[in-house]
Structure formats: structure tokens, C-alpha cells
Motif scaffolding. Structure first.
Motif: not given
Length: 409
Positions: A56-77
Motif C-alpha cells: 500500500e505504501r508503494e502503491k502496488e495494487p497486486h502484491p505477490q507472495y510464494i508459498l512453496a512445498g514439495y507437492s500440492s498435497n504437502s502444501i495443503y496438508t
């Protein structure tokens, strides 16, 4: 409610470091069930709120962040489901598979394969949360680091230990250069004071001695020493054939070979969780028709639904088995989780070998040693083979862990 009632002392120490220290990387490593992911999930939420304010301070309307894990299942669990249970926050995906929370676009990245780079290549990220970091492919980990290029981007990680020469240990955890700005915390299972004492005592007693205990309980980055199955005791685990119970739940393990031995092991489980190696059919220089005949004989004696967990390295042999009406499926061949599962049965006194089937297995068991460089069993050579032990692992682990890869966390 006081913070000490919600978090362990070690988790509070991590939280204080998160809030007060100057860091670029915050790495939690150590024992299973030690509370690493619980506190990292909380820090993940704090990071999302921090990033939203920064954007918001940098006036970036769409900030992105990485959520990483071994697999889709491990990220969810390990992350999504845990956050829902811990905090009552429901996180759904959009049509791109991204999560959204506190105004931040959360992009999942799968670290178990270099293909995971594709999800984040070209993006600019305000930070990353890497679950099970030691399981990450080095190339994907480096890509994540490079994507976190916003000035105040930070990376939090949690992981169980691996070999002491693992790149995460040597390049990050052991990197004390102040310019790297790395904070790391090591956990033992005793750091989680919320676990019931009887649970911890039982887990310690059941965990195989050596490398598995040092990593899972003490949180140490170690290689194995000596033989792999340190808890195997021939005096108690090799029993007369007449003492093998009737009415077991039977199944088979198969490791294809020709120049190397080709074993088919018949195993059986009772309703107390005991596993018995009942028969050993091992030969060299036999074509697939020979093994089809063996399998059919076993089906006749032990039932048409007898399952054969086979080595996936020979799909032609699998197809030949199936074409002949044999109930054969590819085995789960994950090495360390499979070895740990077999070793745990030995540690608990729930593993037995019929005397008539013991000679070849004993020869392999007493030579099955760790490679200190790789942290896995020594590779086969012309003198020593592990074929029976591979078939044993395929059968026992596949029967009990049908869901595929089981992360250490």
C-alpha cells in the motif's frame, strides 16, 4: 491469555526473533512434531499483513507472495489445512490455483521437481514461505530466492534434517556471514512441551536407533553409521516355520533381476500388526515365464486376490504378470521412508522371518550398510546385493503407505 499458554518457549524465541531481529532468511530445522510448522504458519500470516502494508505504501495494487512445498498435497496438508484448523481462516484457490489472503496474491510453487520453476518464473515476489525446504530441488529453491527481489522481501523455511552436507545446511544454516542475514533455530522433540509425555515416550521407544532417531527425535543433521537395520535380532526374529500363524493377510514383494537375483517374497500380516516373511523365491537367470508360474502357484495357494508389489523398473514384466491374471501393481519405492517403516517394525518387535526363508535375507541384512556420503544405503556391487531387502521394503511399505510420498514433518 498469556503467550506461554499458546506457544512453547522455543516458538516464543522464534517469534521474538521474527519481530526484533534483522534477517533475510529465517530457517527452522529439527525433529518431527517439534512445533516448527505451527509457528511458521503463524509467521506466514504476519508476513502477509506486513506485505500488504508495504504494498500500500508503494502503491502496488497486486502484491505477490510464494508459498512453496514439495507437492500440492504437502502444501495443503502442512500449511493451508493447518491454518484453517489453527485460526479458522478459510483459504480457497482462484481459477489460476492461487490463494488470496489480506489482499496478497499467494502463488503456490512445488519444489519436488525442476518443473516447479514454471509457476514462478518471471514473477516479482514480496517474499516466500518454503515448507519442507530440505526436500526442495536446489534449482527451484534458488529460483524462489531470485524471485524475492523486492527490497524488504524475506524468506521463511522449515525442514527436517538430512545429511550434513546438504546444500541447505552448508549454504544457509551454517552460513554465519552477517551480510547473508540468516537466522536459524534447531528444534528437538522435547522443545514441544505441548505433546503428551506418553506420546513422546512411545515415539522415542518406537523410532529405530541410529540415523532415524538422531534426525527425527534429536533434530540432528547426520548420516547413518554401520548397518541399516540396527534393531534386527536374529535370535528373536527368525522363528520356526511351525510358529508362523495361520490366516495371515498375505501379499508379495518383487524386485526384478536377471544377472542380479530376482526375488519374490511372500509376506503375511496378522491383526496385531506383526509382519512375517513366509517364503523366499529367489533365482538368477530366469525369464518372466518362470516368475509367472511362481506367481500363479502362490495365487492357487493363497488366493486369486494376492497382491504383488513389483519393481516399476520393468513395466514389461508388470504387463506380463497382469496379462496372466496376476494382481500386480507398481510398488512405492521411496527409499528412506520405506526403510524407516521396516526398521520401525523391527524396533517394535513386530517383524519375523520363517527359518526356511531366512538364509538369503540374513546375508543381506548383515551387509546392508549406510553410505555416509549420500545418507542412503550403499549401492549394490558385484559381491553384495540388496535384492531381497528391496523386495521386502516394496511389499511392506507399499501395503501400509499406499498414498505415495510421505513427507518427514
Amino acid at each position: 491469555m498469556a503467550l506461554i499458554n499458546l506457544l512453547t518457549k522455543k516458538q516464543i524465541e522464534v517469534l521474538q526473533s521474527y519481530l526484533n531481529d534483522d534477517w533475510k532468511y529465517l530457517i527452522l530445522n529439527g525433529a518431527v512434531r517439534a512445533g516448527k510448522t505451527v509457528i511458521d504458519n503463524y509467521l506466514f500470516l504476519l508476513e502477509l499483513k506486513r506485505i500488504k502494508q508495504l504494498a500500500e505504501r508503494e502503491k502496488e495494487p497486486h502484491p505477490q507472495y510464494i508459498l512453496a512445498g514439495y507437492s500440492s498435497n504437502s502444501i495443503y496438508t502442512n500449511v493451508i489445512s493447518s491454518i484453517e484448523n489453527q485460526f479458522g481462516i478459510v483459504m480457497n484457490t482462484d481459477r489460476h490455483g492461487h490463494y488470496h489472503l489480506f489482499g496478497v496474491d499467494i502463488v503456490p510453487a512445488y519444489t519436488g521437481s525442476v518443473r516447479g520453476i514454471g509457476a514462478i518464473r518471471g514473477m516479482t515476489s514480496y517474499g516466500a514461505y518454503i515448507n519442507e525446504a530440505s526436500l526442495a530441488t536446489h534449482e527451484v529453491f534458488q529460483e524462489i530466492v531470485q524471485r524475492c527481489s523486492v527490497g524488504s522481501a524475506r524468506i521463511i523455511c522449515d525442514t527436517n534434517p538430512d545429511i550434513p552436507t546438504h546444500w541447505l545446511k552448508t549454504d544457509y544454516i551454517d552460513n554465519h556471514d552477517p551480510k547473508a542475514r540468516i537466522k536459524s533455530f534447531s528444534f528437538t522433540i522435547d522443545d514441544n512441551t505441548f505433546l503428551a509425555k506418553d506420546y513422546v515416550d512411545a515415539l522415542k521407544a518406537a523410532t529405530p536407533r541410529g540415523m532415524f532417531y538422531d534426525r527425527s527425535i534429536l533434530g540432528q543433521w547426520v548420516t547413518g553409521e554401520g548397518i541399516v537395520y540396527q534393531d534386527f535380532n536374529a535370535n528373536t526374529m527368525v522363528i520356526d516355520d511351525k510358529n508362523i500363524p495361520d490366516g495371515l493377510s498375505y501379499y508379495c514383494g518383487v524386485d526384478w533381476g536377471f544377472e542380479h537375483p530376482n526375488p519374490i517374497l511372500l509376506l503375511g500380516d496378522d491383526n496385531q500388526g506383526n509382519t512375517y516373511v513366509v517364503k523366499d523365491f529367489t533365482k538368477r537367470h530366469k525369464f518372466i515365464s518362470y516368475w509367472v508360474d511362481i506367481a500363479k502357484r502362490l495365487q492357487t495357494e493363497y488366493g486369486r486376490n494376492l497382491i504383488f508389489y513389483v519393481d516399476s523398473a520393468r513395466p514389461d514384466n508388470l504387463n506380463e504378470f497382469q496379462a496372466n491374471g496376476i494382481n500386480a501393481i507398481n510398488a512405492n519405492k521411496n527409499i528412506l521412508p520405506g526403510i524407516e517403516y521396516v526398521a520401525q517394525k523391527m524396533r517394535q518387535g513386530k517383524f519375523f522371518i520363517a527359518k526356511s526363508a531366512s538364509k538369503g535375507l540374513l546375508e543381506e541384512l548383515y551387509q546392508y550398510a549406510w553410505d555416509e556420503k549420500t545418507g542412503e544405503p550403499l549401492k549394490e556391487n558385484d559381491v553384495r546385493h540388496n535384492d531381497r531387502l528391496d523386495a521386502l521394503r516394496y511389499a511392506i511399505y507399499s501395503k501400509n503407505k499406499k498414498g505415495g510420498f510421505i513427507p518427514w514433518n
